[in-house]
Scaffold this motif. Structure first.
Motif, PDB file in Angstrom:
ATOM      1  N   ALA A 226       0.835  -1.194   0.000  1.00  0.00           N
ATOM      2  CA  ALA A 226       0.000   0.000   0.000  1.00  0.00           C
ATOM      3  C   ALA A 226       0.874   1.250   0.000  1.00  0.00           C
ATOM      4  O   ALA A 226       2.006   1.236   0.502  1.00  0.00           O
ATOM      5  CB  ALA A 226      -0.912   0.006   1.222  1.00  0.00           C
ATOM      6  N   SER A 227       0.347   2.327  -0.575  1.00  0.00           N
ATOM      7  CA  SER A 227       1.080   3.585  -0.609  1.00  0.00           C
ATOM      8  C   SER A 227       0.153   4.724  -0.214  1.00  0.00           C
ATOM      9  O   SER A 227      -1.059   4.659  -0.398  1.00  0.00           O
ATOM     10  CB  SER A 227       1.664   3.841  -2.001  1.00  0.00           C
ATOM     11  OG  SER A 227       2.539   4.959  -1.993  1.00  0.00           O
ATOM     12  N   VAL A 247       9.157  -4.743   3.055  1.00  0.00           N
ATOM     13  CA  VAL A 247       8.230  -4.607   4.169  1.00  0.00           C
ATOM     14  C   VAL A 247       7.846  -3.144   4.331  1.00  0.00           C
ATOM     15  O   VAL A 247       8.563  -2.236   3.917  1.00  0.00           O
ATOM     16  CB  VAL A 247       8.821  -5.139   5.494  1.00  0.00           C
ATOM     17  CG1 VAL A 247       9.188  -6.599   5.377  1.00  0.00           C
ATOM     18  CG2 VAL A 247      10.021  -4.302   5.937  1.00  0.00           C
ATOM     19  N   GLY A 248       6.697  -2.921   4.935  1.00  0.00           N
ATOM     20  CA  GLY A 248       6.235  -1.558   5.161  1.00  0.00           C
ATOM     21  C   GLY A 248       4.827  -1.567   5.687  1.00  0.00           C
ATOM     22  O   GLY A 248       4.499  -2.259   6.639  1.00  0.00           O
ATOM     23  N   GLY A 249       3.982  -0.782   5.022  1.00  0.00           N
ATOM     24  CA  GLY A 249       2.623  -0.566   5.478  1.00  0.00           C
ATOM     25  C   GLY A 249       2.430   0.899   5.802  1.00  0.00           C
ATOM     26  O   GLY A 249       3.047   1.776   5.193  1.00  0.00           O
ATOM     27  N   GLY A 256      -2.103  -2.716  11.397  1.00  0.00           N
ATOM     28  CA  GLY A 256      -2.647  -3.104  10.108  1.00  0.00           C
ATOM     29  C   GLY A 256      -1.588  -3.763   9.236  1.00  0.00           C
ATOM     30  O   GLY A 256      -0.615  -3.135   8.850  1.00  0.00           O
ATOM     31  N   GLY A 257      -1.774  -5.043   8.936  1.00  0.00           N
ATOM     32  CA  GLY A 257      -0.788  -5.764   8.137  1.00  0.00           C
ATOM     33  C   GLY A 257      -1.220  -6.011   6.707  1.00  0.00           C
ATOM     34  O   GLY A 257      -0.626  -6.833   6.010  1.00  0.00           O
ATOM     35  N   VAL A 258      -2.254  -5.298   6.239  1.00  0.00           N
ATOM     36  CA  VAL A 258      -2.754  -5.510   4.888  1.00  0.00           C
ATOM     37  C   VAL A 258      -1.835  -4.814   3.890  1.00  0.00           C
ATOM     38  O   VAL A 258      -1.510  -3.639   4.043  1.00  0.00           O
ATOM     39  CB  VAL A 258      -4.196  -4.985   4.744  1.00  0.00           C
ATOM     40  CG1 VAL A 258      -4.686  -5.165   3.312  1.00  0.00           C
ATOM     41  CG2 VAL A 258      -5.121  -5.705   5.725  1.00  0.00           C
ATOM     42  N   ASP A 259      -1.401  -5.544   2.869  1.00  0.00           N
ATOM     43  CA  ASP A 259      -0.530  -5.002   1.821  1.00  0.00           C
ATOM     44  C   ASP A 259       0.703  -4.343   2.425  1.00  0.00           C
ATOM     45  O   ASP A 259       1.088  -3.229   2.052  1.00  0.00           O
ATOM     46  CB  ASP A 259      -1.293  -3.999   0.949  1.00  0.00           C
ATOM     47  CG  ASP A 259      -2.421  -4.649   0.166  1.00  0.00           C
ATOM     48  OD1 ASP A 259      -2.344  -5.874  -0.055  1.00  0.00           O
ATOM     49  OD2 ASP A 259      -3.367  -3.943  -0.215  1.00  0.00           O
ATOM     50  N   GLY A 280       0.914  -6.621  11.105  1.00  0.00           N
ATOM     51  CA  GLY A 280       1.203  -5.243  11.459  1.00  0.00           C
ATOM     52  C   GLY A 280       2.201  -4.613  10.517  1.00  0.00           C
ATOM     53  O   GLY A 280       2.847  -5.290   9.703  1.00  0.00           O
ATOM     54  N   TYR A 281       2.305  -3.290  10.624  1.00  0.00           N
ATOM     55  CA  TYR A 281       3.319  -2.533   9.885  1.00  0.00           C
ATOM     56  C   TYR A 281       4.706  -2.994  10.318  1.00  0.00           C
ATOM     57  O   TYR A 281       4.967  -3.190  11.514  1.00  0.00           O
ATOM     58  CB  TYR A 281       3.094  -1.044  10.166  1.00  0.00           C
ATOM     59  CG  TYR A 281       4.315  -0.178  10.216  1.00  0.00           C
ATOM     60  CD1 TYR A 281       5.008   0.174   9.056  1.00  0.00           C
ATOM     61  CD2 TYR A 281       4.776   0.313  11.430  1.00  0.00           C
ATOM     62  CE1 TYR A 281       6.125   0.981   9.113  1.00  0.00           C
ATOM     63  CE2 TYR A 281       5.889   1.132  11.496  1.00  0.00           C
ATOM     64  CZ  TYR A 281       6.566   1.464  10.335  1.00  0.00           C
ATOM     65  OH  TYR A 281       7.673   2.268  10.402  1.00  0.00           O
ATOM     66  N   ARG A 282       5.606  -3.176   9.356  1.00  0.00           N
ATOM     67  CA  ARG A 282       6.973  -3.589   9.641  1.00  0.00           C
ATOM     68  C   ARG A 282       7.937  -2.610   8.970  1.00  0.00           C
ATOM     69  O   ARG A 282       7.745  -2.220   7.818  1.00  0.00           O
ATOM     70  CB  ARG A 282       7.232  -5.021   9.157  1.00  0.00           C
ATOM     71  CG  ARG A 282       6.412  -6.085   9.894  1.00  0.00           C
ATOM     72  CD  ARG A 282       6.844  -6.213  11.333  1.00  0.00           C
ATOM     73  NE  ARG A 282       6.076  -7.187  12.112  1.00  0.00           N
ATOM     74  CZ  ARG A 282       5.106  -6.868  12.974  1.00  0.00           C
ATOM     75  NH1 ARG A 282       4.754  -5.594  13.129  1.00  0.00           N
ATOM     76  NH2 ARG A 282       4.483  -7.801  13.661  1.00  0.00           N
ATOM     77  N   SER A 283       8.972  -2.226   9.711  1.00  0.00           N
ATOM     78  CA  SER A 283       9.911  -1.214   9.220  1.00  0.00           C
ATOM     79  C   SER A 283      11.296  -1.752   8.921  1.00  0.00           C
ATOM     80  O   SER A 283      12.101  -1.058   8.298  1.00  0.00           O
ATOM     81  CB  SER A 283      10.032  -0.079  10.247  1.00  0.00           C
ATOM     82  OG  SER A 283      10.381  -0.587  11.527  1.00  0.00           O
TER      83      SER A 283
END
Length: 347
Positions: A226-227, A247-249, A256-259, A280-283
């Motif tokens: 997602a962007s 990875v991101g989000g 929120g771990g979608v896309d 979840g969001y991953r950085s």
């Protein structure tokens, strides 16, 4: 499966030790770092040696597996945020501060942090440097958010002692609103001696830009992540010039771990979603150097491991980290908010 991964990442039991009665679990063995600074920069040198960097000009170094940490601050960086650090051994490291214009700087030490030399300071008001990466001890790149419509890239061939702006003729135009995330020091990554990747977000699509000639020319490819203004690809890791993980989000939606994760097998030209993604969001993300299909991802809501090259992810820790890095000897480290640093082990 858990036993294999845990032994590979955390070390096998000593010779003659009793076999554990159950499969060991992956765990982060936390260090007392003596700081509450957020540590988004991390360089794992070995099981004994690691560097971390972060807010308020903080640089930390351990040479005893995290039992003790020495702190240093490059002169003039006391009010800066050192979002990335790259280290070659216990004495030599390069760290980068972020920010608009001349707040973007690079410092280098060759004596374990006892002294630092400023080797780059941006003179462009529109520049905002995010991260850097090294192919070897001499050759490296640093990247900035777009300047005059294109991502700006620096190169060094003397281990970060000097830097030159790479001509942007080989850089494709940036999308409207596109930029890099200085969240983990991994928005620019390298592999294979000549290949480099820039991770982006903020625009209409989250993209990964690829160079096969050490940053002179680049091609841009859409990902499945997602962007948006706070969403995109935060980090990539490439096993080699073909196999990679992004990875991101959205950092404003940390659970929120979608896309929020993608896998590539062709150097970043095409990306696919995993069958089971982190929740979840991953950085931050890193491959293990010994096990070809094992990687670790981290973020503010936890850590995950994959043992099949990124197709399925399994949570093993709920603590907060911003970045992760694995050394050549197999030791994996992570760092994050409030001075939190951990070394991967098993229990």
């Amino acid at each position: 499966m858990a036993a294999l991964v845990a032994v590979a990442l955390g070390g096998a039991p000593a010779a003659g030790a009793a076999t554990p009665a159950r499969h060991p679990d992956l765990t982060w063995r936390l260090s007392v770092t003596g700081t509450d600074a957020q540590l988004r920069g991390l360089a794992a040198v070995s099981s004994r040696v690691a560097w971390a960097s972060g807010a308020r000009g903080t640089v930390l170094r351990t040479v005893d597996s995290g039992r003790t940490w020495q702190r240093s601050t490059p002169p003039g960086s006391e009010a800066l945020d050192l979002r990335d650090i790259e280290a070659f051994d216990a004495r030599t490291a390069v760290t980068m501060s972020i920010g608009p214009g001349d707040q973007s700087r690079i410092y280098r030490t060759t004596d374990g942090g006892a002294t630092w030399t400023e080797t780059f300071r941006s003179a462009e008001p529109a520049a905002f440097y995010d991260c850097m990466a090294f192919f070897d001890r001499r050759h490296g790149l640093a990247m900035s958010d777009p300047v005059d419509g294109k991502f700006r890239v620096l190169s060094t061939d003397d281990g970060g002692a000097s830097w030159q702006v790479v001509p942007d003729a080989g850089m494709p135009p940036a999308l409207a609103g596109e930029f890099g995330f200085a969240a983990s020091g991994q928005c620019l990554t390298v592999a294979g001696g000549r290949h480099a990747w820039i991770a982006t977000g903020g625009g209409a699509t989250a993209r990964v830009l690829h160079s096969a000639d050490r940053g002179r020319t680049w091609t841009a490819h859409d990902t499945v992540l997602a962007s948006g203004p706070s969403a995109g690809v935060y980090a990539t890791a490439f096993r080699d010039r073909s196999r990679g993980i992004a990875v991101g989000g959205d950092y404003t939606d940390p659970t929120g771990g979608v896309d929020a994760l993608g896998v590539t097998r062709d150097g970043g030209r095409t990306w696919s979603r995993p069958a089971v993604a982190p929740q979840g969001y991953r950085s931050g993300v890193a491959w293990h150097p010994f096990l070809p299909t094992v990687a670790i991802a981290v973020g503010p809501t936890g850590s995950d491991v994959t043992v099949d090259g990124g197709l399925r992810w399994h949570s093993f820790d709920a603590g907060s980290f911003d970045t992760v890095d694995c050394a050549r000897d197999g030791a994996c480290w992570a760092s994050g908010a409030r001075g939190r640093v951990g070394k991967l082990g098993w229990s």
